[in-house]
Design an enzyme around this catalytic site. Structure first.
Site, PDB file in Angstrom:
ATOM      1  N   CYS A 177      99.752 -72.063  -1.338  1.00 15.00           N
ATOM      2  CA  CYS A 177      99.075 -72.373  -2.599  1.00 15.00           C
ATOM      3  C   CYS A 177      99.090 -71.153  -3.521  1.00 15.00           C
ATOM      4  CB  CYS A 177      97.664 -72.895  -2.311  1.00 15.00           C
ATOM      5  SG  CYS A 177      97.045 -73.927  -3.639  1.00 15.00           S
TER       6      CYS A 177
ATOM      7  N   HIS B 191      98.373 -77.148   1.260  1.00 11.21           N
ATOM      8  CA  HIS B 191      97.754 -76.362   2.338  1.00 11.21           C
ATOM      9  C   HIS B 191      98.116 -76.965   3.689  1.00 11.21           C
ATOM     10  CE1 HIS B 191      94.931 -73.813  -0.002  1.00 11.21           C
ATOM     11  NE2 HIS B 191      95.026 -74.795  -0.873  1.00 11.21           N
TER      12      HIS B 191
ATOM     13  N   GLU C 113      97.800 -75.831   6.559  1.00  8.28           N
ATOM     14  CA  GLU C 113      96.911 -75.461   7.672  1.00  8.28           C
ATOM     15  C   GLU C 113      95.949 -76.580   8.080  1.00  8.28           C
ATOM     16  OE1 GLU C 113      96.925 -74.079   4.655  1.00  8.28           O
ATOM     17  OE2 GLU C 113      94.908 -73.584   3.932  1.00  8.28           O
TER      18      GLU C 113
HETATM   19  N1  GLN Z   1      93.808 -70.958  -7.889  1.00 10.22           N
HETATM   20  C1  GLN Z   1      95.030 -71.665  -7.673  1.00 10.22           C
HETATM   21  C2  GLN Z   1      95.022 -73.050  -8.303  1.00 10.22           C
HETATM   22  O1  GLN Z   1      93.991 -73.572  -8.627  1.00 10.22           O
HETATM   23  C3  GLN Z   1      95.332 -71.767  -6.188  1.00 10.22           C
HETATM   24  C4  GLN Z   1      94.400 -72.638  -5.455  1.00 10.22           C
HETATM   25  C5  GLN Z   1      94.505 -72.474  -3.970  1.00 10.22           C
HETATM   26  O2  GLN Z   1      95.137 -71.552  -3.471  1.00 10.22           O
HETATM   27  N2  GLN Z   1      93.895 -73.376  -3.239  1.00 10.22           N
HETATM   28  O3  GLN Z   1      96.062 -73.637  -8.446  1.00 10.22           O
END
Ligand code: GLN
Length: 554
Positions: free
Chosen positions: A400, A527, A529
């Site tokens: 992300c 994500h 994970e």
């Molecule tokens: N802050 C970034 C976004 O909103 C990444 C978010 C995250 O890593 N979950 O896209």
């Protein structure tokens, strides 16, 4: 068969591993061939965990349906290999919201709306309804529901829930409900006496609320002595063999086995009037897992470059995914925590030692992981970590935000776009390589992100992702973000070698990034994970760990 309920409460202090105890009991029940689901009750007023700081409360876990929930739901999904819904996390905020809405609708017309019976009824209805939601992918209703009550009994906040659970036993029948209370047995003095008084007090508190514990699970450093169990039984109104010792073990997979050895499954069967099946292949799997983790050879060292390095719970699922990956190839996982801000040039001026140490730690690692995150602090440090991994052929996984910083860094140093940034961190950047691409509201913070399971389509079968995901061309993973790689920049980035091999079905959202000619430079907008399991490590994490091991062996 009637639904059976196992309620797990806690006393003395928080952080006793109630979630692990509850999940472990779930594993034992599942080993009988039963379908097991789980509910976590969080007595706080927030509607969900979405707006809570991971620094204060641990990671925000994300479900398929986009629910942002307590990290304990992650334990349940991993231990029981199930897929939960947002409703499996019940909070005071959700309960009151429903009751207040019903009151405005006029559902209670003429009545005074009160904690008892309106709030307590709402809690009971919620539990009964959610317990029946299928969770194991086969569409069949569960047989058993494990309900964990967060906090400690005696807290003002949890009182309505304790009262609801007391009433619940009459609603569904005492024979279908089992109360398990998790407590602490500390050791004091040179002789190492196991002290039972804290447990006596908390059980008394529970009984004062009208709940008699069927089982006690006592956390302690060493196994409970026979005399301690005897004393607890005497003072806490439980049978001696219903007092379980939950002492420290070499790895978490031993916990269900430790309870099994003390007769937990047999006693649960007796309590619920169930047959104890003889053949329980799931237990064998757990024994193998526990033994494998005890006999790992060789170490793989991954540097985790994050914002919150003081509280490992902030990255719980990431740690689990790394461990699942390492364990699956027989390696011991060592995580080196590097605070991103300490890698920045400014840190060198403020504290040269810290800066030097952080860089030495990063360089000593076999692989680099930059996890998800929000906010500008540490962004530049994460970007230089990504640059270091890219330039030195060090295996890198960006999750992300970790993928976004890799793109930013690449645009700056390979494409020469000075000051390239995400509009999250620099609204006026001349090169907005990462931009706001929301699915939801732009004015509210709660539940407005691109959340939950979304499809990723692989663009070709020659990429690393295709191999890692076992030849699949379509991937479902969970998301939690607002910003994404700017579609207008894709051509330039790809021409320079940074390939976006996975995209959403419309082709507008970049989901997976790979770098040509690098052994493992991998980024995911999602994500991965959250869907990692002990026996099915998350593919991008496995890719990182494998590449890191290959690098040390080379
Ligand atoms: N802050 C970034 C976004 O909103 C990444 C978010 C995250 O890593 N979950 O896209």
């Amino acid at each position: 068969m009637a639904m059976r309920y196992v309620f797990v409460s806690g006393g003395v202090l928080s952080g006793l591993g109630k979630g692990v105890t509850a999940s472990s009991l779930g594993v034992l029940l599942k080993s009988l061939g039963l379908r097991v689901t789980a509910i976590k009750i969080d007595p706080y007023l927030n509607t969900d965990a979405g707006t809570m700081s991971p620094f204060e409360h641990g990671e925000v876990f994300v479900l398929d349906d986009g629910g942002e929930v307590d990290l304990d739901l992650g334990n349940y999904e991993r231990f029981l290999d199930i897929t939960l819904t947002r409703d499996n996390n019940l909070t005071t905020g959700k309960v009151y919201a429903n009751v207040i809405e019903a009151e405005r609708r006029g559902d209670y017309l003429g009545k005074t709306v009160q904690v008892i019976p309106h709030i307590t009824n709402e809690i009971q209805e919620w539990i009964e309804r959610v317990a029946h939601i299928p969770v194991d992918g086969n569409g069949a209703e569960p047989d058993v529901c494990v309900v964990e009550l967060g906090g400690t009994v005696g807290d003002i906040e949890s009182a309505p829930f304790v009262e609801a659970l007391r009433q619940f036993q009459f609603r569904v029948g005492r024979e279908n409900v089992c109360f398990v209370h998790v407590s602490l047995v500390p050791v004091l003095g040179v002789v190492g006496e196991q002290k039972t008084k804290p447990t006596q007090h908390t059980v008394k508190e529970l009984r004062g609320a009208g709940i008699t514990a069927d089982f006690l699970v006592c956390r302690s450093e060493e196994p409970l002595k026979a005399a301690t169990k005897e004393k607890l039984a005497l003072f806490c109104h439980v049978a001696e063999d219903h007092v379980f010792s939950a002492h420290d073990v070499s790895n978490i997979y031993h916990v269900p086995l430790m309870l099994e050895e003390q007769g937990a499954t047999r006693l649960l069967c007796e309590k619920f009037g169930l047959d104890m099946s003889k053949d329980r292949p799931l237990l064998k799997q757990w024994r193998e897992m526990a033994a494998r983790v005890d006999s790992l050879e060789g170490e793989v060292n991954i540097a985790m470059v994050g914002k919150y390095t003081g509280l490992t719970d902030s990255y719980l699922s990431v740690i689990k995914a790394l461990q699942h990956s390492a364990f699956s190839i027989g390696a011991d996982m060592r995580i080196t925590w590097v605070a991103a801000a300490n890698l920045e040039p400014d840190a060198e001026k403020e504290s040269p030692e810290l800066y030097a140490k952080s860089w030495a730690d990063l360089k000593a690692a076999d692989g680099v992981l930059v996890p998800g995150g929000f906010g500008v602090r540490g962004i530049e440090g994460k970007a230089v970590a990504a640059q270091y991994a890219r330039e030195n052929n060090v295996p890198y996984l960006g999750v992300c935000l970790g993928m976004q910083v890799a793109v930013i860094e690449f645009a700056r140093h390979v494409l020469g776009m000075e000051g390239a940034n995400s509009t999250e961190f620099d609204e006026k950047t001349a090169h907005p390589v990462v931009i706001f691409m929301p699915e939801g509201s732009t004015t509210h913070m709660g539940a407005t992100m691109r959340l939950g399971s979304r499809k990723t389509l692989l663009q070709n079968s020659g990429c690393i992702a295709h191999r890692l995901y076992g030849g699949a061309m379509e991937i479902d993973e969970r998301h939690r973000h607002r910003y994404e790689v700017n579609p207008d920049m894709i051509e330039a980035l790809e021409e320079a070698g940074l390939k976006f091999v996975g995209r959403d079905p419309e082709g507008q959202r970049m989901e997976i990034m790979e770098l040509d000619g690098h052994p493992y430079y991998f980024g995911t907008q999602y994500h991965p994970e959250f869907k990692s399991r002990p026996n099915r490590p998350s593919p991008p994490f496995l890719g990182l760990v494998q590449a890191a091991v290959n690098r040390t062996n080379a």
